[in-house]
Design a protein around this motif. Sequence first.
Motif, PDB file in Angstrom:
ATOM      1  N   ALA A 145       2.518   1.307 -32.305  1.00  0.00           N
ATOM      2  CA  ALA A 145       1.267   0.705 -31.818  1.00  0.00           C
ATOM      3  C   ALA A 145       0.742  -0.315 -32.829  1.00  0.00           C
ATOM      4  O   ALA A 145       0.215  -1.371 -32.442  1.00  0.00           O
ATOM      5  N   GLU A 146       0.894  -0.026 -34.114  1.00  0.00           N
ATOM      6  CA  GLU A 146       0.494  -0.988 -35.143  1.00  0.00           C
ATOM      7  C   GLU A 146       1.329  -2.264 -35.038  1.00  0.00           C
ATOM      8  O   GLU A 146       0.813  -3.365 -35.206  1.00  0.00           O
ATOM      9  N   MET A 147       2.626  -2.116 -34.772  1.00  0.00           N
ATOM     10  CA  MET A 147       3.493  -3.291 -34.627  1.00  0.00           C
ATOM     11  C   MET A 147       3.075  -4.131 -33.429  1.00  0.00           C
ATOM     12  O   MET A 147       3.034  -5.366 -33.514  1.00  0.00           O
ATOM     13  N   VAL A 148       2.757  -3.490 -32.322  1.00  0.00           N
ATOM     14  CA  VAL A 148       2.320  -4.215 -31.122  1.00  0.00           C
ATOM     15  C   VAL A 148       0.992  -4.916 -31.403  1.00  0.00           C
ATOM     16  O   VAL A 148       0.801  -6.082 -31.039  1.00  0.00           O
ATOM     17  N   PHE A 149       0.067  -4.230 -32.066  1.00  0.00           N
ATOM     18  CA  PHE A 149      -1.218  -4.833 -32.428  1.00  0.00           C
ATOM     19  C   PHE A 149      -1.004  -6.039 -33.331  1.00  0.00           C
ATOM     20  O   PHE A 149      -1.615  -7.090 -33.129  1.00  0.00           O
ATOM     21  N   ASN A 150      -0.119  -5.912 -34.325  1.00  0.00           N
ATOM     22  CA  ASN A 150       0.188  -7.043 -35.207  1.00  0.00           C
ATOM     23  C   ASN A 150       0.758  -8.210 -34.413  1.00  0.00           C
ATOM     24  O   ASN A 150       0.467  -9.368 -34.714  1.00  0.00           O
ATOM     25  N   SER A 151       1.574  -7.900 -33.418  1.00  0.00           N
ATOM     26  CA  SER A 151       2.135  -8.962 -32.575  1.00  0.00           C
ATOM     27  C   SER A 151       1.033  -9.708 -31.847  1.00  0.00           C
ATOM     28  O   SER A 151       1.071 -10.942 -31.743  1.00  0.00           O
ATOM     29  N   LEU A 152       0.049  -8.976 -31.348  1.00  0.00           N
ATOM     30  CA  LEU A 152      -1.073  -9.626 -30.663  1.00  0.00           C
ATOM     31  C   LEU A 152      -1.841 -10.544 -31.608  1.00  0.00           C
ATOM     32  O   LEU A 152      -2.193 -11.670 -31.238  1.00  0.00           O
ATOM     33  N   ILE A 153      -2.088 -10.068 -32.819  1.00  0.00           N
ATOM     34  CA  ILE A 153      -2.812 -10.891 -33.797  1.00  0.00           C
ATOM     35  C   ILE A 153      -1.984 -12.129 -34.152  1.00  0.00           C
ATOM     36  O   ILE A 153      -2.506 -13.238 -34.228  1.00  0.00           O
ATOM     37  N   HIS A 154      -0.685 -11.932 -34.368  1.00  0.00           N
ATOM     38  CA  HIS A 154       0.170 -13.053 -34.743  1.00  0.00           C
ATOM     39  C   HIS A 154       0.258 -14.082 -33.618  1.00  0.00           C
ATOM     40  O   HIS A 154       0.163 -15.290 -33.868  1.00  0.00           O
ATOM     41  N   VAL A 155       0.417 -13.637 -32.394  1.00  0.00           N
ATOM     42  CA  VAL A 155       0.475 -14.564 -31.260  1.00  0.00           C
ATOM     43  C   VAL A 155      -0.864 -15.295 -31.108  1.00  0.00           C
ATOM     44  O   VAL A 155      -0.885 -16.508 -30.845  1.00  0.00           O
ATOM     45  N   ALA A 156      -1.961 -14.596 -31.288  1.00  0.00           N
ATOM     46  CA  ALA A 156      -3.275 -15.259 -31.233  1.00  0.00           C
ATOM     47  C   ALA A 156      -3.380 -16.318 -32.333  1.00  0.00           C
ATOM     48  O   ALA A 156      -3.877 -17.428 -32.091  1.00  0.00           O
ATOM     49  N   THR A 157      -2.904 -15.998 -33.523  1.00  0.00           N
ATOM     50  CA  THR A 157      -2.930 -16.945 -34.633  1.00  0.00           C
ATOM     51  C   THR A 157      -2.086 -18.173 -34.319  1.00  0.00           C
ATOM     52  O   THR A 157      -2.512 -19.310 -34.550  1.00  0.00           O
ATOM     53  N   LEU A 158      -0.897 -17.950 -33.792  1.00  0.00           N
ATOM     54  CA  LEU A 158      -0.024 -19.075 -33.447  1.00  0.00           C
ATOM     55  C   LEU A 158      -0.639 -19.935 -32.354  1.00  0.00           C
ATOM     56  O   LEU A 158      -0.539 -21.167 -32.395  1.00  0.00           O
ATOM     57  N   SER A 159      -1.294 -19.305 -31.390  1.00  0.00           N
ATOM     58  CA  SER A 159      -1.906 -20.099 -30.318  1.00  0.00           C
ATOM     59  C   SER A 159      -3.089 -20.913 -30.845  1.00  0.00           C
ATOM     60  O   SER A 159      -3.286 -22.056 -30.419  1.00  0.00           O
ATOM     61  N   VAL A 160      -3.851 -20.348 -31.771  1.00  0.00           N
ATOM     62  CA  VAL A 160      -4.950 -21.115 -32.380  1.00  0.00           C
ATOM     63  C   VAL A 160      -4.381 -22.303 -33.152  1.00  0.00           C
ATOM     64  O   VAL A 160      -4.886 -23.432 -33.054  1.00  0.00           O
ATOM     65  N   PHE A 161      -3.297 -22.072 -33.893  1.00  0.00           N
ATOM     66  CA  PHE A 161      -2.650 -23.159 -34.634  1.00  0.00           C
ATOM     67  C   PHE A 161      -2.183 -24.265 -33.683  1.00  0.00           C
ATOM     68  O   PHE A 161      -2.450 -25.442 -33.905  1.00  0.00           O
ATOM     69  N   VAL A 162      -1.481 -23.888 -32.621  1.00  0.00           N
ATOM     70  CA  VAL A 162      -0.980 -24.886 -31.662  1.00  0.00           C
ATOM     71  C   VAL A 162      -2.147 -25.599 -30.984  1.00  0.00           C
ATOM     72  O   VAL A 162      -2.108 -26.815 -30.787  1.00  0.00           O
ATOM     73  N   HIS A 163      -3.186 -24.863 -30.656  1.00  0.00           N
ATOM     74  CA  HIS A 163      -4.371 -25.490 -30.047  1.00  0.00           C
ATOM     75  C   HIS A 163      -4.957 -26.545 -30.979  1.00  0.00           C
ATOM     76  O   HIS A 163      -5.222 -27.682 -30.561  1.00  0.00           O
ATOM     77  N   TYR A 164      -5.164 -26.186 -32.243  1.00  0.00           N
ATOM     78  CA  TYR A 164      -5.736 -27.145 -33.198  1.00  0.00           C
ATOM     79  C   TYR A 164      -4.789 -28.315 -33.446  1.00  0.00           C
ATOM     80  O   TYR A 164      -5.222 -29.466 -33.549  1.00  0.00           O
TER      81      TYR A 164
END
Length: 187
Positions: A100-119
């Motif tokens: 569950a921690e790995m899945v949660f980390n994946s969500l945070i990482h994907v959110a981070t990547l999407s913010v980067f791509v958005h900016y």
Amino acid sequence: MTGSIKDESLGSKSKERQSVLLGMCLVLFCAKMVIIAKFGSRCPFWDQWVAESAKIYAPYLNGELKLKDLFRFHNEHMILFTRISSLLLFEVMGRWDTLAEMVFNSLIHVATLSVFVHYATRPLRDNLFFFAVFIFTPFLVIPVGWENLLWGFQSHFYFCILCSLVCLDICLEARSFSKEWFAGVFI
């Protein structure tokens, strides 16, 4: 008329852009889930035994966890958000679950990547935006940080990058030395 030309030249904040970013996020998240399904382990790894089990969960279950314990350094890292998210997952799951921690980390990482791509693509016209996301996605799927993904205790890296991107955006959009600028600098 000039408003539509301006929107077209600078890239609009359209539903299509949001849909493309969401599609990119789904591709990235699915790629991470494949890696977790293939290589993830329920067995805690290395520092997780002491840093999570002995320093967070045991005191929490015994009613001895104090707020200052969440702010303590772990080696050279301040992992406040990792500790908070681990406790929240512990409560939600009803147990210590490294997957569950790995899945949660994946969500945070994907959110981070999407913010980067958005900016990174914000100033682009829509057609260039779609092309840029099409080019970014295969490179972002490459599991460069696979160790952090498969070690549930590593969310602090993702939190740090995400907060840095948001603070940079705040600083770049704000007037120098304004309240917003100071908020971006000191957060």
